[in-house]
Design an enzyme around this catalytic site. Structure first.
Site, mmCIF file in Angstrom:
data_model
loop_
_atom_site.group_PDB
_atom_site.id
_atom_site.type_symbol
_atom_site.label_atom_id
_atom_site.label_comp_id
_atom_site.label_asym_id
_atom_site.label_seq_id
_atom_site.Cartn_x
_atom_site.Cartn_y
_atom_site.Cartn_z
ATOM 1 N N ASP A 454 0.862 -1.079 0.021
ATOM 2 C CA ASP A 454 0.026 -0.018 0.002
ATOM 3 C C ASP A 454 1.082 1.284 0.033
ATOM 4 O O ASP A 454 2.175 1.199 0.341
ATOM 5 C CB ASP A 454 -0.981 0.049 1.523
ATOM 6 C CG ASP A 454 -1.877 0.995 1.375
ATOM 7 O OD1 ASP A 454 -2.157 1.644 0.330
ATOM 8 O OD2 ASP A 454 -2.127 1.338 2.356
ATOM 9 N N ASP A 677 -1.521 -0.908 5.943
ATOM 10 C CA ASP A 677 -1.527 -0.282 7.281
ATOM 11 C C ASP A 677 -2.256 -1.177 8.536
ATOM 12 O O ASP A 677 -2.475 -0.697 9.561
ATOM 13 C CB ASP A 677 -1.987 1.166 7.352
ATOM 14 C CG ASP A 677 -3.729 1.095 7.207
ATOM 15 O OD1 ASP A 677 -4.254 0.366 7.187
ATOM 16 O OD2 ASP A 677 -4.194 2.336 7.031
ATOM 17 N N ASP A 681 -7.069 -1.680 5.617
ATOM 18 C CA ASP A 681 -6.891 -2.784 4.759
ATOM 19 C C ASP A 681 -7.461 -4.244 5.030
ATOM 20 O O ASP A 681 -6.931 -5.107 4.320
ATOM 21 C CB ASP A 681 -5.569 -2.888 3.972
ATOM 22 C CG ASP A 681 -5.244 -1.654 3.187
ATOM 23 O OD1 ASP A 681 -6.113 -1.058 2.751
ATOM 24 O OD2 ASP A 681 -4.070 -1.278 2.854
#
Lengths: 799, 48
Positions: A454, A677, A681
């Site tokens: 991410d 994180d 997510d």
């Protein structure tokens, strides 16, 4: 242990566990499942668990009584999950007790004293067996070396009597656990590890007694020897096992037992750690560890937080800074105010998490456990077969061979092979600031070949930084340095993220100009007057439209000069090297006008984590496929990807897009590690083979990732992967060794080439080899003296 | 060789006696923490 196994505790004994107060001590509530029922989770330590057969028995017995149960033979820990309103922990404990095991809630101090008592008993058994073994050997040596007829009947008889007497303590006391275990197994009609061993011992003893009565060959020496070897092996194995688990225990051992609490009058008193309450003031001496999470009130010192984050450098902590329980003040005394009790501290969270992980069982271990039962059945059958065959060839040796077959077979090595290694590896990773929530995580991480990141908060910091300052040449009376100073002075009082970035960017060594009548206009910018060249000039900072308003809508023209002084930090300079004007516009630009004229423009963009580049580089060197999946705007993702040299990226991805991408990678046969994180997510992380997240902010238990990075150090990823691969290598070695050992040992014993004492040695050694091999992965134990003063010794006095 | 009739039973008794001694040593915690006693000398104790 033998003693407790006989006493089946009364059912009332466990009822107290259902008391809500007691429950809070030993269990913790977990996130509700789909049905919304309240669930609790607790870890129990179960005495008497030796091998896979015990594990299966317990799991089977509890399956219909609580929601989840998993027992780990290596740690003797069980993890239980139950529904608060329908199921009871006491009931589960009672069932375990009825099977003949002894459950204990882990978080009680009692466990430790019970463990110490168990250790003493085991040590004594071992010593008795070894001592008697040596003496029995002495008596039997003449029989082996004397020439036929040189010893009189009386002397031989005397020696045999002495052997018999010294074998008794071994049989009746030292070998007790084997018989107790076998008896327990048989009563519940199952075959455990102890059954063949006890049978082997009993067969040899009875055969020797019969032989000594009739004057035939006796094997008291063999018998005592293999009991001694088995006990030595178990003893060493337990010690090694404890060391492998030390990663968990060490964490909490770091907390001081007693704390120096200060009262309002300036006096100090020693209180127990559990008595600390939020708001208490506590003095932490140099070299002592911080007892609870809190804030420094007075004093400053370097603090070693390696236990919590794996960060090896001591960090300077000054008044107002946060302190975490378990960190150690290296060089000075600190006065702190407690923010959370020891029970709620970060350290406790970490310890709970590791405790939980160690009670879960990796897939390979489950496989080994499933085969243990059939394996032992086969061994019994083979021993019986050997006995019958040898009875026809040489009746004298039949009992001897059967005993050897029974003793040599060792599913222990098989069922210990995996958990011991993974346990040791998770302990080591924890030292480096990486928490594995389950052993499977390591397995999956070792196999990972694709890392998906991410972007925001993972590759980049969750904040903005000034990456470039453009001065509008010829039209401004300020240079870039001054422009930065003016902007910083204007924004000094604001908490807006853009403002914070500009304040952080204030030039070092230059006094900020004076400002007055500063006003912030929400959503537009900030305006005020600034003292420049001896006079007050109106200044505005904000969007182009806002800054240009007083400038009378004057269009922006002239060459743009990029100021490289603004790019002092290494990562920001890289950022602007690769960015071009069109991308910079995409970022939030802020403009400064002085005295009605646009003077400078600031380009802001998110900053890469300082260690991102190294992390990516190391993963790439390891041959990993790298990918970025972000919900952010394409231009920004593209730029970060370009900076890191990552070719595959996807921007503006919704959680569904991310899921789809991970699934399609999975379909391509890739093993995906997702780095995100951890909270937002969650569904995506769950779908990846292994998920990794930063353990920041929220309580650890809310993170759903398999692996948690404690120290915000992305570059530990490559390290984690190395460790995981090493752990899997050790697991494979262990499994191969254990299989090979049994495959060689059992046929040898059946062929009559293995005397029972050698079989005992082989069995003890095989378990030991497996555990020692796993121990190669464990962190080196550090000396306890300089860092954690021993609370039991009287140096922690009040004066 | 007649002395063996005394010595062999004596050795049995001796082993049992040593076992008893070990029982006491283990039971009173002599082997609980072998490292600590060695390190104790390194720690200041401020109490008399």
């Amino acid at each position: 242990m033998a003693a407790t196994a006989h006493q089946i505790p009364s059912s009332d004994e466990f009822l107290i566990l259902d008391d809500p107060l007691e429950r809070d001590e030993i269990a913790r509530e977990i996130v509700p499942g789909a049905d919304g029922a309240r669930r609790f989770e607790a870890v129990l330590s179960i005495d008497g668990v030796h091998c896979a057969a015990c594990v299966i028995a317990i799991e089977d017995a509890l399956r219909d009584c609580i929601d989840e149960i998993s027992v780990n033979a290596a740690t003797r820990r069980a993890r239980l999950v139950w529904r608060a309103d329908e199921q009871q922990l006491s009931q589960a404990c009672e069932r375990i007790a009825r099977l003949g095991y002894r459950p204990r809630p882990v978080s009680q101090r009692l466990v430790e004293s019970a463990q110490a008592a168990g250790r003493r008993a085991a040590l004594w058994r071992m010593l008795v067996a070894v001592l008697c073994m040596m003496q029995v050997m002495m008596y039997s040596v003449p029989r082996y070396v004397a020439e036929a007829g040189s010893m009189s009947e009386d002397i031989v008889g005397l020696m045999t009597w002495a052997e018999r007497i010294l074998t008794l303590p071994v049989m009746l006391f030292a070998a007790g656990p084997f018989f107790v275990g076998a008896f327990r197994d048989l009563r519940h009609s199952r075959i455990g590890m102890d059954v063949p061993v006890a049978l082997g011992i009993a067969v040899t003893f009875v055969a020797s007694l019969a032989a000594s009565a009739s004057g035939g060959e006796v094997w008291f020496d063999s018998l005592t020897m293999f009991v001694a070897f088995l006990l030595v092996g178990r003893w060493l194995e337990a010690a090694a096992r404890e060391r492998a688990m030390a990663g968990v225990g060490d964490l909490l051992a770091g907390l001081p037992e007693r704390v120096e609490r200060l009262d309002d009058q300036g006096g100090a008193s020693l209180v127990g750690l559990r008595q600390l309450r939020p708001g208490d003031r506590v003095r932490v001496a140099a070299g002592q560890s911080v007892p609870a999470d809190g804030v420094v009130e007075a004093g400053s010192a370097h603090v070693d937080e390696s236990l919590l984050s794996g960060e090896s450098r001591p960090l300077l902590r000054r008044p107002g800074d946060a302190l975490a329980a378990g960190s150690v003040s290296v060089d000075g005394p600190l006065m702190m105010r407690v923010a959370r009790s020891a029970r709620e501290s970060r350290l406790q969270e970490i310890a709970d998490l590791m405790e939980n992980a160690s009670a879960r069982k990796p897939r390979l271990a489950q496989l080994a456990d499933r085969w243990a039962g059939p394996f032992l059945g086969t061994v019994l059958a083979l021993a019986a077969l050997a006995w019958f065959v040898w009875h026809t060839i040489d009746p004298q040796r039949a009992a001897w061979v059967a005993a050897a077959v029974l003793v040599v077979a060792c599913p222990c090595a098989l069922s210990l092979a995996t958990p011991a290694a993974l346990l040791a590896a998770s302990g080591r990773l924890a030292r480096h600031g990486l928490l594995a929530r389950s052993p499977q995580a390591l397995e999956a991480l070792a196999q990972a070949d694709t890392f998906v990141f991410d972007k925001t908060g993972t590759l980049t910091l969750d904040r903005l930084d000034v990456v470039a300052v453009q001065v509008h040449e010829g039209r401004s009376q300020v240079d870039a340095l001054q422009a930065r100073a003016v902007a910083a002075a204007l924004e000094a009082g604001s908490i807006h993220p853009l403002a914070c970035a500009i304040v952080r960017d204030a030039p070092v060594g230059i006094a900020l100009p004076e400002v007055r009548s500063v006003r912030e206009q929400a959503g537009a910018g900030i305006e005020g007057e600034v003292l420049l060249e001896g006079r007050w000039q109106p200044a505005r900072l904000g969007s182009l439209r806002f800054a240009a308003q007083t400038a009378g809508g004057e269009p922006l023209r002239g060459g743009l000069v990029r100021d490289h002084a603004a790019q002092a930090a290494g990562h920001t300079s890289r950022l602007s090297d690769t960015s071009d004007a069109s991308i910079a516009v995409d970022e939030g630009d802020v403009h400064l006008s002085i005295d009605g004229r646009i003077a400078a423009s600031f380009s802001l963009s998110e900053a890469l984590r300082p260690e991102t580049l190294t992390a990516i580089q190391r993963l790439r060197e390891a041959g990993m496929q790298l990918e970025i999946l972000s919900g952010d705007a394409p231009a920004r993702v593209a730029r970060v990807a370009a900076m890191l040299g990552i070719e595959t990226w996807q921007a503006q991805a919704s959680p569904e897009d991310k899921l789809a991408r991970i699934e399609s990678l999975g379909r391509q046969g890739r093993h995906v590690a997702m780095v995100g994180d951890g909270i937002n997510d969650a569904p995506v992380l769950a779908r990846a083979d292994v998920s990794i997240a930063f353990a920041t902010g929220a309580p650890l238990a809310q993170h759903r990732a398999d692996l948690l990075l404690l120290g915000e150090r992305l570059d530990r990823l490559a390290l984690a992967r190395d460790h995981a691969r090493q752990a899997m290598r050790v697991v494979r070695q262990n499994l191969i060794f254990a299989t090979a050992y049994n495959a060689v040992g059992i046929p040898l014993a059946m062929a009559g080439w293995l005397p029972p004492w050698l079989a005992g040695l082989g069995m003890a050694a095989s378990s030991l080899v497996v555990v020692l091999n796993a121990l190669r992965l464990a962190p080196a134990r550090r000396s306890l003296v300089p860092v954690f003063p021993d609370p039991a010794l009287p140096q922690l006095t009040a004066h | 060789m007649d002395i063996l009739y005394l010595l062999v039973p004596l050795s049995v008794v001796l082993v049992l006696a040593i076992t008893g001694l070990l029982a006491w040593a283990v039971g009173s915690g002599q082997f609980d923490d072998i490292e600590r006693e060695g390190q104790r000398i390194l720690i200041d104790d401020t109490e008399p």
